[in-house]
Design an enzyme around this catalytic site. Structure first.
Site, PDB file in Angstrom:
ATOM      1  N   SER A 162      -2.584  -3.079   7.531  1.00  0.00           N
ATOM      2  CA  SER A 162      -1.740  -4.222   7.143  1.00  0.00           C
ATOM      3  C   SER A 162      -2.199  -5.504   7.834  1.00  0.00           C
ATOM      4  O   SER A 162      -2.240  -6.571   7.216  1.00  0.00           O
ATOM      5  CB  SER A 162      -0.268  -3.945   7.434  1.00  0.00           C
ATOM      6  OG  SER A 162      -0.093  -3.490   8.748  1.00  0.00           O
TER       7      SER A 162
ATOM      8  N   ARG B 267       4.733   4.609  21.667  1.00  0.00           N
ATOM      9  CA  ARG B 267       5.900   4.161  20.888  1.00  0.00           C
ATOM     10  C   ARG B 267       6.712   5.381  20.447  1.00  0.00           C
ATOM     11  O   ARG B 267       7.941   5.338  20.404  1.00  0.00           O
ATOM     12  CB  ARG B 267       5.430   3.334  19.679  1.00  0.00           C
ATOM     13  CG  ARG B 267       4.650   2.087  20.083  1.00  0.00           C
ATOM     14  CD  ARG B 267       3.993   1.407  18.889  1.00  0.00           C
ATOM     15  NE  ARG B 267       3.060   2.307  18.211  1.00  0.00           N
ATOM     16  CZ  ARG B 267       2.494   2.058  17.031  1.00  0.00           C
ATOM     17  NH1 ARG B 267       2.776   0.917  16.402  1.00  0.00           N
ATOM     18  NH2 ARG B 267       1.651   2.919  16.480  1.00  0.00           N
TER      19      ARG B 267
ATOM     20  N   ASP C  89       5.507   6.964  13.842  1.00  0.00           N
ATOM     21  CA  ASP C  89       6.414   7.280  12.746  1.00  0.00           C
ATOM     22  C   ASP C  89       7.111   8.638  12.867  1.00  0.00           C
ATOM     23  O   ASP C  89       8.083   8.896  12.148  1.00  0.00           O
ATOM     24  CB  ASP C  89       5.646   7.247  11.410  1.00  0.00           C
ATOM     25  CG  ASP C  89       5.105   5.854  11.118  1.00  0.00           C
ATOM     26  OD1 ASP C  89       5.851   4.882  11.362  1.00  0.00           O
ATOM     27  OD2 ASP C  89       3.953   5.729  10.677  1.00  0.00           O
TER      28      ASP C  89
ATOM     29  N   HIS D   2      -4.038   9.747  14.116  1.00  0.00           N
ATOM     30  CA  HIS D   2      -4.183   8.287  14.142  1.00  0.00           C
ATOM     31  C   HIS D   2      -5.659   7.938  14.056  1.00  0.00           C
ATOM     32  O   HIS D   2      -6.507   8.673  14.562  1.00  0.00           O
ATOM     33  CB  HIS D   2      -3.582   7.697  15.426  1.00  0.00           C
ATOM     34  CG  HIS D   2      -3.270   6.235  15.292  1.00  0.00           C
ATOM     35  ND1 HIS D   2      -4.191   5.260  15.567  1.00  0.00           N
ATOM     36  CD2 HIS D   2      -2.145   5.603  14.874  1.00  0.00           C
ATOM     37  CE1 HIS D   2      -3.635   4.072  15.338  1.00  0.00           C
ATOM     38  NE2 HIS D   2      -2.402   4.247  14.917  1.00  0.00           N
TER      39      HIS D   2
ATOM     40  N   HIS E 290      -0.056   4.762   6.023  1.00  0.00           N
ATOM     41  CA  HIS E 290       0.252   3.695   6.987  1.00  0.00           C
ATOM     42  C   HIS E 290       1.777   3.645   7.155  1.00  0.00           C
ATOM     43  O   HIS E 290       2.400   4.658   7.501  1.00  0.00           O
ATOM     44  CB  HIS E 290      -0.376   2.399   6.448  1.00  0.00           C
ATOM     45  CG  HIS E 290      -0.454   1.258   7.413  1.00  0.00           C
ATOM     46  ND1 HIS E 290      -0.264   1.379   8.765  1.00  0.00           N
ATOM     47  CD2 HIS E 290      -0.693  -0.075   7.203  1.00  0.00           C
ATOM     48  CE1 HIS E 290      -0.391   0.186   9.349  1.00  0.00           C
ATOM     49  NE2 HIS E 290      -0.648  -0.713   8.416  1.00  0.00           N
TER      50      HIS E 290
HETATM   51  N1  HAX Z   1      -2.185  16.390   9.056  1.00  0.00           N
HETATM   52  C1  HAX Z   1      -3.181  17.043   8.420  1.00  0.00           C
HETATM   53  N2  HAX Z   1      -4.460  16.636   8.426  1.00  0.00           N
HETATM   54  C2  HAX Z   1      -4.736  15.546   9.132  1.00  0.00           C
HETATM   55  C3  HAX Z   1      -3.766  14.842   9.839  1.00  0.00           C
HETATM   56  C4  HAX Z   1      -2.432  15.293   9.775  1.00  0.00           C
HETATM   57  N3  HAX Z   1      -1.433  14.653  10.364  1.00  0.00           N
HETATM   58  N4  HAX Z   1      -4.361  13.778  10.449  1.00  0.00           N
HETATM   59  C5  HAX Z   1      -5.670  13.827  10.119  1.00  0.00           C
HETATM   60  N5  HAX Z   1      -5.887  14.890   9.311  1.00  0.00           N
HETATM   61  C6  HAX Z   1      -7.135  15.246   8.636  1.00  0.00           C
HETATM   62  C7  HAX Z   1      -7.558  14.096   7.726  1.00  0.00           C
HETATM   63  O1  HAX Z   1      -6.832  14.134   6.492  1.00  0.00           O
HETATM   64  C8  HAX Z   1      -9.030  14.341   7.591  1.00  0.00           C
HETATM   65  O2  HAX Z   1      -9.208  15.395   6.673  1.00  0.00           O
HETATM   66  P1  HAX Z   1     -10.409  15.368   5.590  1.00  0.00           P
HETATM   67  O3  HAX Z   1     -11.653  15.416   6.433  1.00  0.00           O
HETATM   68  O4  HAX Z   1     -10.164  16.579   4.774  1.00  0.00           O
HETATM   69  O5  HAX Z   1     -10.268  14.078   4.842  1.00  0.00           O
HETATM   70  C9  HAX Z   1      -9.406  14.859   8.976  1.00  0.00           C
HETATM   71  O6  HAX Z   1      -8.189  15.334   9.570  1.00  0.00           O
HETATM   72  C10 HAX Z   1     -10.013  13.809   9.876  1.00  0.00           C
HETATM   73  O7  HAX Z   1      -9.134  12.696   9.913  1.00  0.00           O
HETATM   74  P2  HAX Z   1      -9.070  11.769  11.214  1.00  0.00           P
HETATM   75  O8  HAX Z   1     -10.400  11.141  11.401  1.00  0.00           O
HETATM   76  O9  HAX Z   1      -8.479  12.507  12.346  1.00  0.00           O
HETATM   77  O10 HAX Z   1      -7.957  10.689  10.781  1.00  0.00           O
HETATM   78  P3  HAX Z   1      -8.188   9.348   9.943  1.00  0.00           P
HETATM   79  O11 HAX Z   1      -8.582   8.273  10.898  1.00  0.00           O
HETATM   80  O12 HAX Z   1      -9.037   9.571   8.753  1.00  0.00           O
HETATM   81  O13 HAX Z   1      -6.708   9.086   9.396  1.00  0.00           O
HETATM   82  C11 HAX Z   1      -4.376   9.016   9.548  1.00  0.00           C
HETATM   83  C12 HAX Z   1      -5.668   8.701  10.248  1.00  0.00           C
HETATM   84  C13 HAX Z   1      -3.226   8.395  10.319  1.00  0.00           C
HETATM   85  C14 HAX Z   1      -4.378   8.417   8.127  1.00  0.00           C
HETATM   86  C15 HAX Z   1      -4.206  10.552   9.481  1.00  0.00           C
HETATM   87  O14 HAX Z   1      -4.120  11.062  10.786  1.00  0.00           O
HETATM   88  C16 HAX Z   1      -3.004  10.981   8.662  1.00  0.00           C
HETATM   89  O15 HAX Z   1      -3.106  11.111   7.431  1.00  0.00           O
HETATM   90  N6  HAX Z   1      -1.831  11.234   9.329  1.00  0.00           N
HETATM   91  C17 HAX Z   1      -0.614  11.539   8.627  1.00  0.00           C
HETATM   92  C18 HAX Z   1      -0.019  10.281   8.009  1.00  0.00           C
HETATM   93  C19 HAX Z   1       0.528   9.370   9.074  1.00  0.00           C
HETATM   94  O16 HAX Z   1       1.216   9.777   9.994  1.00  0.00           O
HETATM   95  N7  HAX Z   1       0.246   8.069   8.938  1.00  0.00           N
HETATM   96  C20 HAX Z   1       0.784   7.034   9.855  1.00  0.00           C
HETATM   97  C21 HAX Z   1      -0.210   6.606  10.917  1.00  0.00           C
HETATM   98  C22 HAX Z   1       0.357   5.555  11.841  1.00  0.00           C
HETATM   99  C23 HAX Z   1       0.536   4.287  11.105  1.00  0.00           C
HETATM  100  O17 HAX Z   1      -0.371   3.618  10.665  1.00  0.00           O
HETATM  101  N8  HAX Z   1       1.758   3.945  10.860  1.00  0.00           N
HETATM  102  O18 HAX Z   1       1.984   2.897  10.112  1.00  0.00           O
END
Ligand code: HAX
Length: 431
Positions: free
Chosen positions: A233, A318, A364, A309, A263
């Site tokens: 964002s 947080r 979150d 993350h 996000h």
């Molecule tokens: N559950 C399952 N799998 C997860 C995971 C979770 N909570 N977090 C990461 N992974 C997976 C990813 O999907 C990715 O899988 P693929 O290789 O199959 O694509 C792998 O682990 C490697 O990912 P990463 O490098 O650890 O994480 P990214 O930097 O790509 O993504 C995310 C970060 C936050 C998007 C990710 O951890 C996620 O999807 N978490 C769940 C959603 C979430 O909580 N989002 C909010 C984040 C905080 C925020 O921005 N708030 O606004």
């Protein structure tokens, strides 16, 4: 201490000069080499912008002007806004002057209410908030003065004007969206005697006999205020702002990115996850049942919301602050206890799965359970809370970008065939 406008006016020229001379003297120094993976997979860790308001340390979490967020949880969001912009907390006079400034600007133009009332009632609250924000922007001083030929040196001043106006009006707009979307009755007027977060809390109409929901709102607004410049964002808002679109456009751009489930929308998904657990086990499960639930989610190809993350590699401080609040205020609430159990079980499940680089909870994971405890059960609204708070950081970043004459953002893209050729020739690319 000086009012915010004066404080910035006295500090900006020196910071601007410092940055200009750094770029002049060391403009060709390399910050990093970018790998093919980084360029194609979301630019992780590529240093690509300046952002002074805050930084995210993988092992310490959010640092605002170098101070851990855990040291600032007792501050009002207004104080945090001043701090994000200046690196100093306001004294009592400066805080009062800022709060008085908000009050002076608080009246929401009638046309904004008309626009909100024209949006389909069942629209997601983030969609309505985005539309309402754009509608608020018709009052932009930055836009008007720009068309009148404003000097570049004055951009930050009119950006600050717009930021203060937007912040002053946002809680009313956000609260009105809540009451309309969930059919809770008429808008509740703003109370000028209250601080920013307390006023937002009372306009929602949540019963709060012990003042605990108000405390939660202050904490919530402070914890979500900023998360450096590279998150989706903030980066979106930065790109929009770099075109000299006004702060209302830039904020709307930022919150549109916040509305994605990876996000800001994750807070809505987290509550749905926890309620799913509660429903399946008709209460709080034991640790084995919780593990099994998590594996079912993962095996169905979904992520566990609230965990992982892109930058952090430890438990998000947080989350810790919310968790601590829950332990004090509602330790026996079943929904909160499921969040608590998740914290015990989920990191170990994710570790076993072996994909996520960070297996710890992010901001979150627990915030929704606390809102739910106080009767804000409409989880589709949760990202709006995040957006209202994040206005503090996005707008502070906008003002500083203009103060420092940050130009148009314009990185280079490449085609797949260029990449294939590059990889053929690049030394070490196939190793
Ligand atoms: N559950 C399952 N799998 C997860 C995971 C979770 N909570 N977090 C990461 N992974 C997976 C990813 O999907 C990715 O899988 P693929 O290789 O199959 O694509 C792998 O682990 C490697 O990912 P990463 O490098 O650890 O994480 P990214 O930097 O790509 O993504 C995310 C970060 C936050 C998007 C990710 O951890 C996620 O999807 N978490 C769940 C959603 C979430 O909580 N989002 C909010 C984040 C905080 C925020 O921005 N708030 O606004």
């Amino acid at each position: 201490m000086a009012a915010l406008q004066d404080k910035l006016a006295s500090s900006i020229p020196a910071i601007r000069k410092e940055l200009q001379s750094l770029v002049k003297q060391s403009g060709s120094a390399k910050l990093a080499d970018v790998t093919v993976e980084q360029a194609c997979m979301g630019l992780r860790s590529v240093p690509s912008m300046l952002c002074d308001t805050s930084e995210v340390d993988p092992n310490r979490g959010l640092l605002i002007r170098g101070r851990p967020i855990s040291e600032l949880t007792n501050k009002l969001p207004e104080e945090i806004f001043y701090y994000l912009l200046t690196g100093e907390l306001p004294d009592e006079d400066a805080l009062k002057s800022l709060q008085a400034d908000f009050r002076k600007r608080a009246e929401v133009p009638e046309h904004v209410w008309t626009v909100i009332n024209a949006v389909a009632e069942e629209a997601h609250p983030m969609r309505t908030l985005s539309i309402a924000t754009l509608s608020l922007g018709t009052e932009s001083v930055f836009r008007r003065r720009y068309t009148e030929g404003m000097k570049k040196e004055e951009y930050w001043e009119t950006a600050l004007e717009d930021a203060l106006t937007l912040l002053a009006r946002l809680p009313q707009v956000a609260a009105a969206i809540y009451r309309r979307r969930y059919k809770l009755g008429r808008r509740i007027p703003s109370d000028p005697k209250l601080d920013w977060a307390a006023d937002y809390a009372q306009m929602l109409g949540v019963e709060d006999p012990k003042g605990e929901f108000t405390r939660l709102m202050r904490l919530y607004m402070t914890l979500h205020c900023d998360h450096e410049g590279g998150n989706a964002s903030a980066y979106t808002s930065h790109v929009v702002s770099s075109t000299l679109a006004d702060p209302f456009f830039a904020f709307a751009g930022g919150i549109n990115a916040l509305a994605g489930p990876l996000h800001g929308l994750a807070n809505q998904e987290c509550l749905e996850f926890v309620l799913g657990v509660h429903k399946k086990f008709k209460g709080v499960p034991d640790a084995d049942q919780m593990r099994e639930f998590c594996w079912d989610v993962l095996n169905s190809g979904r992520v566990i919301p609230g965990y992982g993350h892109a930058v952090l590699r430890v438990t998000d401080p947080r989350f810790t602050a919310f968790h601590h609040f829950g332990k004090l205020v509602c330790p026996n609430d079943e929904i909160f206890r499921i969040v608590d159990l998740g914290y015990e079980v989920i990191p170990e499940v994710l570790k076993k799965q072996g994909k996520a680089k960070n297996v710890c909870p992010n901001v979150d994971a627990g915030s929704g359970a606390l809102l739910y405890h106080f009767g804000v059960t409409q989880d589709t609204y949760y990202t709006v809370f995040f957006a209202v708070s994040r206005a503090l950081g996005l707008l502070a970043q906008y003002i500083l970008d203009r103060a420092l004459f940050i130009p148009l953002t314009r990185p280079k893209s490449f085609t797949l065939s260029w990449l294939k050729n590059f990889v053929k020739q690049a030394p070490g690319a196939n190793s």
